[in-house]
Design a protein around this motif. Structure first.
Motif, short mmCIF file in Angstrom:
data_model
loop_
_atom_site.label_atom_id
_atom_site.label_comp_id
_atom_site.label_asym_id
_atom_site.label_seq_id
_atom_site.Cartn_x
_atom_site.Cartn_y
_atom_site.Cartn_z
N ILE A 1 -20.92 -19.33 16.25
CA ILE A 1 -21.60 -19.11 17.54
C ILE A 1 -20.62 -19.32 18.68
O ILE A 1 -20.59 -18.53 19.64
CB ILE A 1 -22.83 -20.01 17.68
CG1 ILE A 1 -23.89 -19.67 16.63
CG2 ILE A 1 -23.43 -19.89 19.08
CD1 ILE A 1 -25.05 -20.63 16.59
N GLN A 2 -19.84 -20.38 18.62
CA GLN A 2 -18.86 -20.65 19.68
C GLN A 2 -17.87 -19.50 19.81
O GLN A 2 -17.52 -19.11 20.93
CB GLN A 2 -18.12 -21.95 19.41
CG GLN A 2 -18.96 -23.18 19.60
CD GLN A 2 -18.23 -24.45 19.18
OE1 GLN A 2 -17.29 -24.41 18.41
NE2 GLN A 2 -18.68 -25.58 19.73
N MET A 3 -17.41 -18.97 18.70
CA MET A 3 -16.48 -17.85 18.73
C MET A 3 -17.15 -16.61 19.33
O MET A 3 -16.53 -15.87 20.12
CB MET A 3 -15.95 -17.55 17.33
CG MET A 3 -15.07 -18.65 16.78
SD MET A 3 -14.71 -18.43 15.03
CE MET A 3 -13.14 -17.57 15.15
N ASN A 4 -18.41 -16.38 18.98
CA ASN A 4 -19.14 -15.24 19.55
C ASN A 4 -19.30 -15.38 21.06
O ASN A 4 -19.11 -14.42 21.81
CB ASN A 4 -20.52 -15.10 18.90
CG ASN A 4 -20.46 -14.54 17.50
OD1 ASN A 4 -19.45 -13.98 17.08
ND2 ASN A 4 -21.54 -14.70 16.76
N VAL A 5 -19.66 -16.57 21.51
CA VAL A 5 -19.84 -16.80 22.94
C VAL A 5 -18.52 -16.64 23.68
O VAL A 5 -18.47 -16.04 24.76
CB VAL A 5 -20.45 -18.21 23.19
CG1 VAL A 5 -20.42 -18.59 24.66
CG2 VAL A 5 -21.88 -18.25 22.66
N LYS A 6 -17.45 -17.13 23.08
CA LYS A 6 -16.12 -16.98 23.69
C LYS A 6 -15.73 -15.51 23.84
O LYS A 6 -15.06 -15.13 24.79
CB LYS A 6 -15.08 -17.71 22.84
CG LYS A 6 -13.74 -17.86 23.48
CD LYS A 6 -12.81 -18.58 22.52
CE LYS A 6 -12.13 -19.71 23.22
NZ LYS A 6 -11.17 -20.39 22.36
N GLU A 7 -16.18 -14.68 22.90
CA GLU A 7 -15.91 -13.24 22.96
C GLU A 7 -16.90 -12.50 23.87
O GLU A 7 -16.82 -11.29 24.02
CB GLU A 7 -15.99 -12.63 21.55
CG GLU A 7 -14.91 -13.11 20.62
CD GLU A 7 -15.12 -12.65 19.18
OE1 GLU A 7 -16.15 -11.98 18.88
OE2 GLU A 7 -14.27 -12.97 18.34
N SER B 1 -27.78 -10.46 17.56
CA SER B 1 -26.47 -10.28 16.93
C SER B 1 -25.83 -11.62 16.57
O SER B 1 -25.17 -11.73 15.54
CB SER B 1 -25.54 -9.47 17.84
OG SER B 1 -25.34 -10.14 19.06
N ASN B 2 -26.05 -12.65 17.39
CA ASN B 2 -25.57 -13.98 17.04
C ASN B 2 -26.30 -14.54 15.83
O ASN B 2 -25.70 -15.19 14.97
CB ASN B 2 -25.71 -14.94 18.22
CG ASN B 2 -24.55 -14.86 19.17
OD1 ASN B 2 -23.44 -14.53 18.79
ND2 ASN B 2 -24.81 -15.18 20.43
N ALA B 3 -27.59 -14.29 15.76
CA ALA B 3 -28.37 -14.77 14.61
C ALA B 3 -27.90 -14.11 13.32
O ALA B 3 -27.75 -14.78 12.29
CB ALA B 3 -29.86 -14.52 14.83
N VAL B 4 -27.65 -12.82 13.37
CA VAL B 4 -27.16 -12.11 12.18
C VAL B 4 -25.78 -12.64 11.79
O VAL B 4 -25.51 -12.90 10.61
CB VAL B 4 -27.12 -10.59 12.43
CG1 VAL B 4 -26.38 -9.87 11.32
CG2 VAL B 4 -28.54 -10.04 12.57
N SER B 5 -24.92 -12.83 12.77
CA SER B 5 -23.58 -13.33 12.51
C SER B 5 -23.60 -14.72 11.89
O SER B 5 -22.87 -14.99 10.92
CB SER B 5 -22.79 -13.35 13.83
OG SER B 5 -21.49 -13.83 13.64
#
Length: 145
Positions: A51-57, A64-68
């Motif tokens: 999640i942190q990596m997704n938010v940083k991107e 999409s975060n839930a699927v990831s």
């Protein structure tokens, strides 16, 4: 070639759980049920890292975060089950699994297959719970900003 963050973080979950369980066996605490529950922290760590990596991107979309995060935790679960099957066969097969079932939630004499499938369902359920808890936490943080 850059590996997907879900695979990297799922592998981190697997490595953490594997190292922890091997350390427990080496120290003689392999039969302690309560110490086995600590593995959830490795799942929380890997999923939160995704999640942190997704938010940083810049990816802040809930779905999409839930699927990831779900993919991350499921990769960790599948790798851990595969590792358990390999380790069980190295330790004596069904006899080893039967010694595990005495200190775990199973009754009777489960085979490696039955034991692994049961842990797979448990792992999937815990993946859903961890994903939803962290998604709710992060959703509140992102909407409050």
């Amino acid at each position: 070639m850059k590996l997907p963050k879900e695979l990297v973080n799922g592998s981190i979950i697997f490595i953490g759980i594997t190292a922890y369980f091997l350390l427990m066996v080496i120290l003689g605490y392999g039969n302690s049920f309560y110490l086995r529950l600590v593995n959830i922290f490795f799942v929380f760590y890997g999923v939160n890292r995704t999640i942190q990596m997704n938010v940083k991107e810049g990816q802040t979309d809930f779905v999409s975060n839930a699927v990831s995060t779900m993919v991350t935790s499921l990769i960790g679960v599948f790798l851990s089950i595969i590792g358990l099957v390999i380790y069980s066969y190295m330790q004596g097969g069904d006899d080893y699994v039967q010694s595990l079932s005495e200190t775990f939630l199973f009754g009777g004499n489960p085979s490696i297959f039955i034991y692994s499938v049961s842990l797979l369902f448990e792992g999937i359920a815990s993946s859903v719970i961890v994903t939803m808890l962290l998604m709710l936490y992060w959703n509140n943080r992102l909407t409050a900003d």
